[in-house]
Design a protein around this motif. Structure first.
Motif, PDB file in Angstrom:
ATOM      1  N   GLU A   1      21.072  41.625  51.052  1.00  0.00           N
ATOM      2  CA  GLU A   1      21.944  40.860  51.587  1.00  0.00           C
ATOM      3  C   GLU A   1      22.848  39.525  51.230  1.00  0.00           C
ATOM      4  O   GLU A   1      23.181  38.672  50.492  1.00  0.00           O
ATOM      5  N   GLN A   2      24.070  40.956  49.927  1.00  0.00           N
ATOM      6  CA  GLN A   2      25.045  40.188  49.037  1.00  0.00           C
ATOM      7  C   GLN A   2      26.119  39.164  49.864  1.00  0.00           C
ATOM      8  O   GLN A   2      27.093  39.766  50.576  1.00  0.00           O
ATOM      9  N   GLU A   3      25.805  37.812  48.999  1.00  0.00           N
ATOM     10  CA  GLU A   3      27.386  37.178  49.786  1.00  0.00           C
ATOM     11  C   GLU A   3      28.267  37.090  48.794  1.00  0.00           C
ATOM     12  O   GLU A   3      27.521  37.260  47.250  1.00  0.00           O
ATOM     13  N   TYR A   4      29.781  36.857  48.989  1.00  0.00           N
ATOM     14  CA  TYR A   4      30.735  36.773  48.293  1.00  0.00           C
ATOM     15  C   TYR A   4      31.884  35.681  48.597  1.00  0.00           C
ATOM     16  O   TYR A   4      31.604  35.214  49.892  1.00  0.00           O
ATOM     17  N   THR A   5      32.581  35.389  47.753  1.00  0.00           N
ATOM     18  CA  THR A   5      33.818  34.140  48.274  1.00  0.00           C
ATOM     19  C   THR A   5      35.177  35.185  47.724  1.00  0.00           C
ATOM     20  O   THR A   5      34.759  35.473  46.810  1.00  0.00           O
ATOM     21  N   LEU A   6      36.026  35.049  48.904  1.00  0.00           N
ATOM     22  CA  LEU A   6      37.005  35.402  48.163  1.00  0.00           C
ATOM     23  C   LEU A   6      38.175  34.080  47.118  1.00  0.00           C
ATOM     24  O   LEU A   6      38.634  33.284  48.623  1.00  0.00           O
ATOM     25  N   LEU A   7      38.864  34.126  46.536  1.00  0.00           N
ATOM     26  CA  LEU A   7      39.862  33.539  46.620  1.00  0.00           C
ATOM     27  C   LEU A   7      41.266  34.033  45.750  1.00  0.00           C
ATOM     28  O   LEU A   7      41.578  35.128  45.648  1.00  0.00           O
ATOM     29  N   GLN A   8      41.689  32.568  46.187  1.00  0.00           N
ATOM     30  CA  GLN A   8      42.981  33.064  45.681  1.00  0.00           C
ATOM     31  C   GLN A   8      43.796  33.145  44.742  1.00  0.00           C
ATOM     32  O   GLN A   8      42.613  32.936  43.444  1.00  0.00           O
ATOM     33  N   THR A   9      44.483  34.314  43.916  1.00  0.00           N
ATOM     34  CA  THR A   9      44.670  34.134  42.883  1.00  0.00           C
ATOM     35  C   THR A   9      45.276  33.453  41.650  1.00  0.00           C
ATOM     36  O   THR A   9      44.325  33.521  40.984  1.00  0.00           O
ATOM     37  N   ASN A  10      45.839  33.122  42.121  1.00  0.00           N
ATOM     38  CA  ASN A  10      46.648  31.868  41.252  1.00  0.00           C
ATOM     39  C   ASN A  10      45.752  30.582  41.079  1.00  0.00           C
ATOM     40  O   ASN A  10      45.963  29.876  39.723  1.00  0.00           O
ATOM     41  N   VAL A  11      45.462  30.557  42.129  1.00  0.00           N
ATOM     42  CA  VAL A  11      44.813  28.780  41.904  1.00  0.00           C
ATOM     43  C   VAL A  11      43.384  28.725  41.898  1.00  0.00           C
ATOM     44  O   VAL A  11      43.228  28.199  41.899  1.00  0.00           O
ATOM     45  N   LYS A  12      42.552  29.992  42.169  1.00  0.00           N
ATOM     46  CA  LYS A  12      40.827  30.377  42.461  1.00  0.00           C
ATOM     47  C   LYS A  12      40.582  29.079  43.596  1.00  0.00           C
ATOM     48  O   LYS A  12      39.260  28.477  42.570  1.00  0.00           O
ATOM     49  N   TRP A  13      40.918  29.439  43.995  1.00  0.00           N
ATOM     50  CA  TRP A  13      40.911  29.076  45.366  1.00  0.00           C
ATOM     51  C   TRP A  13      40.516  29.230  47.189  1.00  0.00           C
ATOM     52  O   TRP A  13      40.888  31.145  46.739  1.00  0.00           O
ATOM     53  N   PRO A  14      39.385  29.215  47.513  1.00  0.00           N
ATOM     54  CA  PRO A  14      38.812  29.927  48.605  1.00  0.00           C
ATOM     55  C   PRO A  14      39.915  30.926  49.705  1.00  0.00           C
ATOM     56  O   PRO A  14      41.243  29.369  49.687  1.00  0.00           O
ATOM     57  N   LEU A  15      39.833  32.084  50.056  1.00  0.00           N
ATOM     58  CA  LEU A  15      41.245  32.306  50.422  1.00  0.00           C
ATOM     59  C   LEU A  15      40.868  31.812  51.923  1.00  0.00           C
ATOM     60  O   LEU A  15      39.580  32.305  52.625  1.00  0.00           O
ATOM     61  N   GLY A  16      42.015  31.300  52.001  1.00  0.00           N
ATOM     62  CA  GLY A  16      41.846  30.690  53.737  1.00  0.00           C
ATOM     63  C   GLY A  16      42.182  29.188  53.774  1.00  0.00           C
ATOM     64  O   GLY A  16      42.311  27.822  54.868  1.00  0.00           O
ATOM     65  N   TRP A  17      41.961  28.327  52.416  1.00  0.00           N
ATOM     66  CA  TRP A  17      42.201  26.696  52.619  1.00  0.00           C
ATOM     67  C   TRP A  17      43.549  26.724  51.903  1.00  0.00           C
ATOM     68  O   TRP A  17      44.109  27.805  50.925  1.00  0.00           O
TER      69      TRP A  17
END
Length: 432
Positions: free
Chosen positions: A189-205
């Motif tokens: 079960e591979q978990e992963y996190t998506l980050l916004q490119t410029n700020v390296k903050w999670p997508l949707g935050w």
């Protein structure tokens, strides 16, 4: 905040303001169609343009997309092979392409190749050549046709595996007759996190801020709860196309975090399929303009970390009386807890705190249906008296070659002393 689900700037074509017939790319193309403009960024910023097709009177003109989607199969027997290997950090994937004279069906038909190990942290500059050995092939979902992805491991020119080549040792363990006889199955079960490119903050935050507390995001739907579904779905289909044994996917507890499952896979195949799936995910997030993170605790505080739970069973565990075999395996795992923890991924101490569905990194535990234990056994396994166990300790950044082979080694090849076995059984309340 920009939810970026569209191709990266390498793909981009600037649209003239005087083109009233501009329309998005058709849905069969790899890039996602959904994106939201960040109001703080000027819409004329070249760094924020997304691929758009410009309609003429009779056709859609998009030469770059046309070339990228070009099927070369009718015109040549040659194929493109993307050689993929693991870089010097032990978690980064690298790749480069070469032309092969005709389609192949097995990695043994492919030539060995080499790369500059001094540029990947795997060799000194004065002796930088590292040799790639093709080990597994998958269909290429990006180029299509007969083109392939090739999972390789790395060796010195003298034929010795380099230190970051964990596949070589795993293959030795899985080729042991005792291990082969038990046909070890894995579901990872591979978990992963998506980050916004410029700020390296999670997508949707919100940039520099936090969303509402965890609760509504797990397996959710809705623009205020689910962030990155197009990436997850694109990855799911790409893996199926490639021949990866992906079995499912879901949104995770922390917003911007996702999971997919690979398996059941037998032996060394589990590691090959996870690494191929990670490479495909890296390529899709690259095209989407989103950063992929396998950090086991990407956000500190009251947020779930990211793991790579590994479900494991042997032939004896799956047969009648298998629950007693599972308990013996748990006993062995308890005695080698420190060995496993040291091999289960860098930064895992930030995740295994005893909170957020984890056990403490310093204490081994097991339980039925308990997600706060090191090893979880399912209700069905207990009821049926056979089945599998789930090792919940591996981090999202773990090397699947290391984890799968270590589980096989500890439960099938390693034998504790009778005294240690008795003490561990008493401590864990195991009757074996």
């Amino acid at each position: 905040m920009a939810q970026i689900l569209a191709p990266s700037t390498q793909w981009q074509m600037r649209i003239s303001k005087s083109s009233p017939n501009a329309s998005p790319i058709t849905s069969n193309m790899w890039s996602s169609l959904l994106w939201k403009q960040n109001k703080k960024v000027s819409p004329t910023s070249s760094a924020k343009f997304r691929v758009m097709a410009i309609k003429s009177d009779n056709s859609i003109i998009n030469r770059l997309e046309g070339l990228l989607n070009l099927d070369i199969t009718p015109f040549t027997d040659k194929i493109i092979a993307e050689y993929i290997w693991i870089g010097g950090t032990g978690i980064d994937v690298r790749s480069k392409s070469r032309t092969i004279s005709k389609p192949v069906e097995h990695p043994s038909e492919l030539p060995k190749w080499n790369y500059d190990g001094s540029s990947t942290g795997q060799a000194p500059g004065d002796d930088s050549e590292v040799i790639l050995y093709p080990q597994a092939i998958f269909k290429d979902p990006f180029r299509g046709g007969n083109n392939i992805l090739v999972i390789c491991d790395s060796y010195t020119p003298q034929g010795e595996p380099i230190p970051t080549n964990k596949r070589h040792r795993a293959a030795e363990i899985f080729s042991n007759p005792k291990v082969q006889a038990e046909v070890p199955w894995y579901g990872i079960e591979q978990e992963y996190t998506l980050l916004q490119t410029n700020v390296k903050w999670p997508l949707g935050w919100p940039v520099g801020g936090y969303p509402g507390p965890q609760g509504p995001y797990y397996c959710s739907a809705g623009a205020d709860k689910s962030f990155g579904r197009d990436i997850s779905d694109a990855h799911y289909k790409a893996c199926l196309y490639a021949g990866i044994n992906i079995s499912g996917t879901n949104g995770e507890v922390m917003p911007g975090q996702w999971e997919y499952q690979v398996g059941p896979s037998v032996g060394i195949e589990a590691g090959d399929h996870i690494w191929a799936s990670r490479y495909i995910l890296e390529r899709i997030t690259e095209q989407a303009g989103v950063v992929l993170s396998l950090d086991p605790k990407p956000i500190e505080g009251d947020w779930n970390g990211a793991g790579c739970h590994t479900n494991y069973s042997t032939k004896s565990m799956r047969e009648d009386g298998g629950f007693e075999v599972i308990k013996k395996a748990i006993l062995n795992l308890s005695l080698r807890h420190k060995d496993h923890i040291s091999a289960y991924g860098e930064g895992n101490e930030r995740r295994l705190t005893g909170k957020h569905e984890t056990a403490s990194i310093n204490t081994f535990s097991w339980g039925v249906a308990n997600r706060g234990c090191s090893i979880r056994v399912g209700r069905d396994t207990e009821k049926n008296g056979k089945g599998y166990l789930e090792d919940r300790r591996p981090a999202s950044s773990m090397d699947p070659y290391v984890v799968t082979s270590l589980l096989a080694e500890t439960t099938l090849l390693w034998e504790p002393t009778l005294e240690a076995e008795a003490l561990a059984a008493q401590k864990l309340a195991l009757k074996v």
